[in-house]
Design a protein around this motif. Structure first.
Motif, mmCIF file in Angstrom:
data_model
loop_
_atom_site.group_PDB
_atom_site.id
_atom_site.type_symbol
_atom_site.label_atom_id
_atom_site.label_comp_id
_atom_site.label_asym_id
_atom_site.label_seq_id
_atom_site.Cartn_x
_atom_site.Cartn_y
_atom_site.Cartn_z
ATOM 1 N N SER A 1 -26.643 -0.792 -31.636
ATOM 2 C CA SER A 1 -26.773 -0.897 -30.234
ATOM 3 C C SER A 1 -27.888 0.161 -29.286
ATOM 4 O O SER A 1 -27.835 1.584 -30.105
ATOM 5 C CB SER A 1 -25.099 -0.384 -29.714
ATOM 6 N N VAL A 2 -28.220 -0.010 -28.360
ATOM 7 C CA VAL A 2 -28.935 1.010 -27.584
ATOM 8 C C VAL A 2 -28.436 1.206 -26.336
ATOM 9 O O VAL A 2 -28.119 0.531 -25.510
ATOM 10 C CB VAL A 2 -30.434 0.032 -27.376
ATOM 11 N N PHE A 3 -28.280 2.581 -26.159
ATOM 12 C CA PHE A 3 -27.554 3.148 -25.042
ATOM 13 C C PHE A 3 -28.679 4.078 -24.339
ATOM 14 O O PHE A 3 -29.487 4.969 -24.955
ATOM 15 C CB PHE A 3 -26.185 4.051 -25.213
ATOM 16 N N GLN A 4 -28.413 4.121 -22.978
ATOM 17 C CA GLN A 4 -29.324 4.931 -22.290
ATOM 18 C C GLN A 4 -28.696 6.597 -22.568
ATOM 19 O O GLN A 4 -27.431 6.498 -22.606
ATOM 20 C CB GLN A 4 -29.245 4.907 -20.788
ATOM 21 N N LYS A 5 -29.325 7.553 -22.886
ATOM 22 C CA LYS A 5 -28.804 8.689 -23.289
ATOM 23 C C LYS A 5 -27.836 9.321 -22.269
ATOM 24 O O LYS A 5 -28.187 9.247 -21.043
ATOM 25 C CB LYS A 5 -30.009 9.800 -23.655
ATOM 26 N N GLY A 6 -26.615 9.660 -22.651
ATOM 27 C CA GLY A 6 -25.642 10.310 -21.823
ATOM 28 C C GLY A 6 -25.013 9.431 -20.832
ATOM 29 O O GLY A 6 -24.158 9.637 -20.140
ATOM 30 N N GLY A 7 -25.230 8.029 -21.328
ATOM 31 C CA GLY A 7 -24.301 7.164 -20.709
ATOM 32 C C GLY A 7 -23.537 6.043 -21.663
ATOM 33 O O GLY A 7 -23.649 6.537 -22.730
ATOM 34 N N ASP B 1 -22.906 2.690 -20.783
ATOM 35 C CA ASP B 1 -23.389 1.497 -20.746
ATOM 36 C C ASP B 1 -24.544 1.179 -21.825
ATOM 37 O O ASP B 1 -25.474 1.606 -22.033
ATOM 38 C CB ASP B 1 -24.026 0.972 -19.449
ATOM 39 N N CYS B 2 -24.328 -0.083 -22.528
ATOM 40 C CA CYS B 2 -25.168 -0.398 -23.565
ATOM 41 C C CYS B 2 -26.317 -1.122 -23.008
ATOM 42 O O CYS B 2 -26.203 -2.116 -22.059
ATOM 43 C CB CYS B 2 -24.563 -1.485 -24.339
ATOM 44 N N LEU B 3 -27.531 -0.750 -23.029
ATOM 45 C CA LEU B 3 -28.792 -1.539 -22.555
ATOM 46 C C LEU B 3 -29.223 -2.750 -23.273
ATOM 47 O O LEU B 3 -29.712 -3.699 -22.844
ATOM 48 C CB LEU B 3 -30.109 -0.518 -22.884
ATOM 49 N N GLY B 4 -28.647 -2.944 -24.541
ATOM 50 C CA GLY B 4 -29.089 -3.959 -25.308
ATOM 51 C C GLY B 4 -28.838 -3.705 -27.177
ATOM 52 O O GLY B 4 -28.391 -2.642 -27.338
ATOM 53 N N LEU B 5 -29.454 -4.787 -27.615
ATOM 54 C CA LEU B 5 -29.487 -4.410 -29.127
ATOM 55 C C LEU B 5 -30.490 -4.315 -29.718
ATOM 56 O O LEU B 5 -31.532 -4.856 -29.314
ATOM 57 C CB LEU B 5 -28.694 -5.648 -29.652
ATOM 58 N N LEU B 6 -30.780 -3.619 -30.736
ATOM 59 C CA LEU B 6 -31.894 -3.404 -31.379
ATOM 60 C C LEU B 6 -32.302 -4.513 -32.143
ATOM 61 O O LEU B 6 -31.531 -4.943 -33.030
ATOM 62 C CB LEU B 6 -32.194 -2.132 -32.367
ATOM 63 N N VAL B 7 -33.577 -5.215 -31.948
ATOM 64 C CA VAL B 7 -33.861 -6.592 -32.632
ATOM 65 C C VAL B 7 -34.600 -6.408 -34.041
ATOM 66 O O VAL B 7 -34.320 -6.705 -35.073
ATOM 67 C CB VAL B 7 -34.531 -7.550 -31.905
ATOM 68 N N ASN B 8 -35.671 -5.476 -33.931
ATOM 69 C CA ASN B 8 -36.663 -5.116 -34.857
ATOM 70 C C ASN B 8 -37.168 -3.681 -34.639
ATOM 71 O O ASN B 8 -37.384 -3.381 -33.462
ATOM 72 C CB ASN B 8 -37.480 -6.241 -35.490
ATOM 73 N N ASP C 1 -34.978 7.528 -22.103
ATOM 74 C CA ASP C 1 -34.134 8.176 -23.392
ATOM 75 C C ASP C 1 -32.928 7.676 -23.714
ATOM 76 O O ASP C 1 -32.090 7.294 -23.024
ATOM 77 C CB ASP C 1 -33.830 9.826 -22.727
ATOM 78 N N VAL C 2 -33.078 7.144 -24.935
ATOM 79 C CA VAL C 2 -31.933 6.390 -25.357
ATOM 80 C C VAL C 2 -31.457 6.745 -26.670
ATOM 81 O O VAL C 2 -32.041 7.696 -27.293
ATOM 82 C CB VAL C 2 -32.298 4.777 -25.826
ATOM 83 N N GLU C 3 -30.222 6.373 -26.998
ATOM 84 C CA GLU C 3 -29.576 6.617 -28.302
ATOM 85 C C GLU C 3 -29.346 5.384 -28.968
ATOM 86 O O GLU C 3 -28.589 4.587 -28.422
ATOM 87 C CB GLU C 3 -28.302 7.452 -28.162
ATOM 88 N N LEU C 4 -29.718 5.322 -30.287
ATOM 89 C CA LEU C 4 -29.489 4.193 -31.158
ATOM 90 C C LEU C 4 -28.135 4.398 -31.907
ATOM 91 O O LEU C 4 -28.234 5.532 -32.364
ATOM 92 C CB LEU C 4 -30.691 3.751 -32.279
#
Length: 113
Positions: free
Chosen positions: A22-28, A30-37, A58-61
């Motif tokens: 999952s990809v989240f905006q850092k400090g948030g 809400d999920c931005l989306g999913l990593l595909v590749n 700035d994201v957190e995987l």
């Protein structure tokens, strides 16, 4: 959009993931989306909302390991392109602006080499 046309947009080979990331905006929360590749210089993210070309995040995987343990890898990305995959899903190609040690370790786990 066909897989071949996505391949034509890529600057280098990409590796497929072996788990859901999952990809989240850092400090948030809400999920931005999913990593595909991923590749050494970029990521593809699928999302329900389009990401705007030129925007940086700035994201957190986050992935879930065995026994519900999780790991988080921070990085900074820039959206290079966004295309509608179907009426409710978008694919976005992102350039890796800045990684981290955990990002490198996590991505190495997904590398088939």
């Amino acid at each position: 959009m066909s897989a071949q046309s996505f391949a034509e947009m890529r600057m280098e080979p990409r590796w497929q993931l072996k788990s859901t990331v999952s990809v989240f905006q850092k400090g948030g929360s809400d999920c931005l989306g999913l990593l595909v590749n991923w590749s050494k210089s970029g990521l593809m993210i699928s999302s329900y909302q389009p990401l705007k070309s030129g925007d940086s995040f700035d994201v957190e995987l986050v992935d879930i390991l065995q026994d519900n343990d999780r790991r988080t890898a921070p990085c900074k990305i820039e959206v290079v392109w966004c295309k509608e995959l179907n009426p409710s899903l978008y694919g976005s190609g992102c350039r890796l602006v800045e990684g981290s040690e955990m990002f490198d370790a996590m991505m190495q786990d997904y590398c088939d080499e």
